[in-house]
Design a protein around this motif. Structure first.
Motif, PDB file in Angstrom:
ATOM      1  N   ARG A  45      43.444  48.399  46.394  1.00  0.00           N
ATOM      2  CA  ARG A  45      42.373  49.405  46.296  1.00  0.00           C
ATOM      3  C   ARG A  45      41.217  49.114  47.253  1.00  0.00           C
ATOM      4  N   VAL A  46      41.472  48.237  48.245  1.00  0.00           N
ATOM      5  CA  VAL A  46      40.394  47.881  49.173  1.00  0.00           C
ATOM      6  C   VAL A  46      39.919  49.097  49.987  1.00  0.00           C
ATOM      7  N   ALA A  47      40.795  50.084  50.179  1.00  0.00           N
ATOM      8  CA  ALA A  47      40.413  51.263  50.979  1.00  0.00           C
ATOM      9  C   ALA A  47      39.185  51.955  50.392  1.00  0.00           C
ATOM     10  N   ASP A  48      39.012  51.871  49.064  1.00  0.00           N
ATOM     11  CA  ASP A  48      37.874  52.541  48.416  1.00  0.00           C
ATOM     12  C   ASP A  48      36.619  51.678  48.361  1.00  0.00           C
ATOM     13  N   TYR A  49      36.737  50.448  48.867  1.00  0.00           N
ATOM     14  CA  TYR A  49      35.645  49.479  48.681  1.00  0.00           C
ATOM     15  C   TYR A  49      34.325  49.980  49.269  1.00  0.00           C
ATOM     16  N   ASP A  50      34.395  50.561  50.459  1.00  0.00           N
ATOM     17  CA  ASP A  50      33.169  50.972  51.136  1.00  0.00           C
ATOM     18  C   ASP A  50      32.393  52.003  50.314  1.00  0.00           C
ATOM     19  N   ASP A  51      33.112  52.934  49.695  1.00  0.00           N
ATOM     20  CA  ASP A  51      32.442  53.994  48.933  1.00  0.00           C
ATOM     21  C   ASP A  51      31.933  53.518  47.581  1.00  0.00           C
ATOM     22  N   GLU A  52      32.601  52.515  47.035  1.00  0.00           N
ATOM     23  CA  GLU A  52      32.343  52.205  45.620  1.00  0.00           C
ATOM     24  C   GLU A  52      31.616  50.888  45.386  1.00  0.00           C
ATOM     25  N   ARG A  53      31.427  50.102  46.440  1.00  0.00           N
ATOM     26  CA  ARG A  53      30.962  48.731  46.191  1.00  0.00           C
ATOM     27  C   ARG A  53      29.546  48.651  45.626  1.00  0.00           C
ATOM     28  N   ASP A  54      28.741  49.701  45.788  1.00  0.00           N
ATOM     29  CA  ASP A  54      27.380  49.679  45.268  1.00  0.00           C
ATOM     30  C   ASP A  54      27.273  50.207  43.848  1.00  0.00           C
ATOM     31  N   ARG A  55      28.398  50.522  43.234  1.00  0.00           N
ATOM     32  CA  ARG A  55      28.372  51.177  41.921  1.00  0.00           C
ATOM     33  C   ARG A  55      28.754  50.211  40.800  1.00  0.00           C
ATOM     34  N   PRO A  56      27.744  49.655  40.125  1.00  0.00           N
ATOM     35  CA  PRO A  56      28.080  48.718  39.035  1.00  0.00           C
ATOM     36  C   PRO A  56      28.847  49.387  37.900  1.00  0.00           C
ATOM     37  N   ASP A  57      28.677  50.702  37.746  1.00  0.00           N
ATOM     38  CA  ASP A  57      29.384  51.397  36.655  1.00  0.00           C
ATOM     39  C   ASP A  57      30.880  51.454  36.937  1.00  0.00           C
ATOM     40  N   LEU A  58      31.261  51.556  38.212  1.00  0.00           N
ATOM     41  CA  LEU A  58      32.694  51.657  38.546  1.00  0.00           C
ATOM     42  C   LEU A  58      33.350  50.280  38.517  1.00  0.00           C
ATOM     43  N   PRO A 111      45.757  43.917  59.322  1.00  0.00           N
ATOM     44  CA  PRO A 111      46.492  45.140  59.703  1.00  0.00           C
ATOM     45  C   PRO A 111      45.889  46.416  59.110  1.00  0.00           C
ATOM     46  N   LEU A 112      44.927  46.301  58.211  1.00  0.00           N
ATOM     47  CA  LEU A 112      44.413  47.491  57.522  1.00  0.00           C
ATOM     48  C   LEU A 112      43.332  48.158  58.368  1.00  0.00           C
ATOM     49  N   ARG A 113      43.374  49.474  58.425  1.00  0.00           N
ATOM     50  CA  ARG A 113      42.456  50.204  59.297  1.00  0.00           C
ATOM     51  C   ARG A 113      41.383  50.955  58.521  1.00  0.00           C
ATOM     52  N   SER A 114      41.350  50.825  57.202  1.00  0.00           N
ATOM     53  CA  SER A 114      40.421  51.640  56.408  1.00  0.00           C
ATOM     54  C   SER A 114      38.981  51.144  56.566  1.00  0.00           C
ATOM     55  N   ALA A 115      38.039  52.054  56.299  1.00  0.00           N
ATOM     56  CA  ALA A 115      36.620  51.679  56.298  1.00  0.00           C
ATOM     57  C   ALA A 115      36.372  50.626  55.211  1.00  0.00           C
ATOM     58  N   GLY A 116      37.137  50.713  54.124  1.00  0.00           N
ATOM     59  CA  GLY A 116      36.981  49.740  53.050  1.00  0.00           C
ATOM     60  C   GLY A 116      37.327  48.333  53.511  1.00  0.00           C
ATOM     61  N   ALA A 117      38.407  48.212  54.260  1.00  0.00           N
ATOM     62  CA  ALA A 117      38.819  46.886  54.752  1.00  0.00           C
ATOM     63  C   ALA A 117      37.770  46.339  55.718  1.00  0.00           C
ATOM     64  N   ALA A 118      37.222  47.219  56.573  1.00  0.00           N
ATOM     65  CA  ALA A 118      36.191  46.772  57.526  1.00  0.00           C
ATOM     66  C   ALA A 118      34.936  46.328  56.780  1.00  0.00           C
ATOM     67  N   ALA A 119      34.566  47.084  55.735  1.00  0.00           N
ATOM     68  CA  ALA A 119      33.366  46.727  54.959  1.00  0.00           C
ATOM     69  C   ALA A 119      33.583  45.388  54.252  1.00  0.00           C
ATOM     70  N   TYR A 120      34.782  45.160  53.763  1.00  0.00           N
ATOM     71  CA  TYR A 120      35.058  43.911  53.045  1.00  0.00           C
ATOM     72  C   TYR A 120      34.976  42.709  53.994  1.00  0.00           C
TER      73      TYR A 120
END
Ligand SMILES: Cc1cc2nc3c(=O)[nH]c(=O)nc-3n(C[C@H](O)[C@H](O)[C@H](O)COP(=O)(O)OP(=O)(O)OC[C@H]3O[C@@H](n4cnc5c(N)ncnc54)[C@H](O)[C@@H]3O)c2cc1C
Length: 442
Positions: free
Chosen positions: A203-216, A242-251
């Protein structure tokens, strides 16, 4: 081949462990851990409990860990002598205490004709490796991050094959440490670290959008595994490559923050206690009093602050966004120096790490490397509304607010009915006060 010693410290794993591979290349290996009172005492109940669980897991993996208790300067020499080792292998420690300890151990080993061999570190890019064009350590993250990505890191070192482990001749018993009352800790050990990492990778692909949300609550929770070296960041970076998602880059960028703060502390070891920007030492602060006690207890009357402080006490962990809010609140609303908050965090955090903790606190206090501009003072109520829009996080950790209409700003009636305290300060007034004090040192 002469035996050697693999002295584990904060690298409690077998795979991707270059120091262990170096030891195994020498011959039979004595796996050693020394419980050092100088580190055990201040570790706090959550980290002690987690560490013993992680050591149990390592003990099972090597079929018998030699555990000694006392000053490593004596214990490591004794252990090496007892098996006739010529070399003691470690991953380099760049923290202020660890570096001093290792220098002392190295001298003592040297007198016994034994070498201390440092291979690798707990970081993707070791502290001190990257320098600005002017030859100094980086103070700003963005250029550090660029240099970090350009520098790169080695491929994971792989698993040790056919290690001949030496069984302990004598070993202390692992202490039985119960988690603090009411606290649930994550599962410890290398296997648990890899399981969590694999689960997060899906689920790292969603990391960029969700990482600031303590509720999630969708961040990786890898900090505790990284803290104890149950997995190496290099292993994680190789999986992300190998991952190209914004989530992987943010991580990847978050892992660079970890390296950055270790680099800052390595360059300025005094900043574990002292202000990185000395002008801030001259600011007017208040002695910690009743409001500070309310902050520690999660009873400030500011719901998101209290939710965070209670999450810390219940789990030994707090969401990053909330760590930022509670730290800002302590320094800018209560005018208490960051060191008090940092000490409380280090007492309770299971991922408590000197470099990450102290430098993040300095960041929140405005005195750190690339600190938040001081005049940007978090409003705890609007931070709560923005990052916990439905109030799920607050309702979970402040159960007396579970049923109120607006958990981020409960009415006086709701507070009265639920037994939730009135705000300990007036945020608008304390914000003005913080800025006035800051003007005095500008
Ligand atoms: C006041 C304050 C104190 C903190 N104290 C610590 C501490 O003692 N130990 C600690 O590991 N982190 C600390 N952090 C950083 C961060 O809050 C935690 O690393 C993060 O919340 C851990 O959860 P996670 O593994 O789910 O993070 P994720 O969001 O999944 O991040 C992945 C990894 O990146 C690294 N990382 C992310 N953010 C940061 C950051 N700001 N600084 C350094 N590394 C980061 C961590 O290793 C983390 O495990 C602190 C932050 C603040 C604001």
């Amino acid at each position: 081949m002469p035996p050697s010693v693999a002295w584990f410290r904060r690298d409690l794993r077998l795979s991707d462990n270059p120091a262990l591979l170096a030891a195994a290349a020498d011959g039979p290996v004595l796996p050693l851990f020394v419980l050092d009172p100088a580190l055990w005492r201040p570790a706090g109940p959550a980290r002690r409990c987690y560490l013993t669980a992680s050591l149990r897991s390592l003990d099972a993996a090597v079929g018998g860990l030699t555990l000694l208790e006392g000053d490593p300067v004596r214990r490591v020499v004794e252990a090496a002598r007892a098996v006739g080792a010529e070399r003691v292998h470690v991953a380099a420690d760049f923290g202020p205490h660890g570096a001093r300890r290792d220098a002392a151990v190295e001298r003592a080993l040297g007198e016994a004709g034994i070498a201390l061999v440092r291979t690798g570190s707990p970081y993707a890019v070791a502290p001190g490796r990257l320098r600005t064009g002017g030859g100094t350590a980086y103070q700003v993250f963005t250029p550090y991050h660029r240099a970090w990505a350009d520098h790169g890191w080695r491929a994971p070192a792989g698993d040790p094959a056919d290690v001949e482990w030496l069984r302990p001749d004598r070993s202390a018993a692992l202490p039985d440490v119960e988690p603090p009352a009411g606290m649930t800790l994550p599962e410890a050990g290398e296997e648990a670290a890899h399981a969590r990492w694999q689960e997060f990778l899906d689920r790292v692909a969603d990391y960029d959008d969700e990482r600031d949300r303590p509720d999630l609550d969708t961040t990786s929770r890898m900090s505790v595994h990284l803290k104890w070296g149950e997995i190496h960041p290099r292993t994680m970076l190789a999986d992300l490559a190998p991952l190209r998602s914004a989530g992987a880059a943010a991580y990847r960028r978050e892992l660079a923050w970890r390296d950055f703060f270790a680099d800052v502390l390595h360059a300025r070891p005094e900043t574990a206690r002292a202000y990185l920007r000395p002008a801030f030492a001259g600011m007017r602060y208040d002695e910690p009093g009743a409001a500070y006690d309310a902050w520690r207890a999660g009873r400030t009357g500011f719901p998101v602050v209290d939710a965070g402080m209670r999450q810390l006490r219940a789990t030994g962990w707090m969401h990053n966004r909330v760590r930022m809010v509670v730290a800002s609140f302590l320094v800018k609303d209560l005018h208490v120096e960051w060191q008090h908050g940092a000490r409380h965090f280090l007492h309770w955090l299971v991922d408590g790490d000197l470099a990450s903790n102290q430098q993040n606190w300095q960041w929140a206090a405005g005195s750190g490397a690339e600190a938040a501009p001081y005049f940007r003072v978090f409003n705890p109520t609007s931070q709560g509304r923005k990052f916990d829009p439905d109030g799920t996080y607050v309702r979970r950790w402040v159960p007396e607010l579970a049923e109120v209409t607006d958990p981020h700003d409960p009415s006086p009636d709701d507070r009265e009915r639920s037994g939730y305290p009135a705000p300990v300060v007036d945020h608008a007034a304390e914000r003005r006060e913080a800025l006035a004090r800051w003007e005095e040192i500008r």
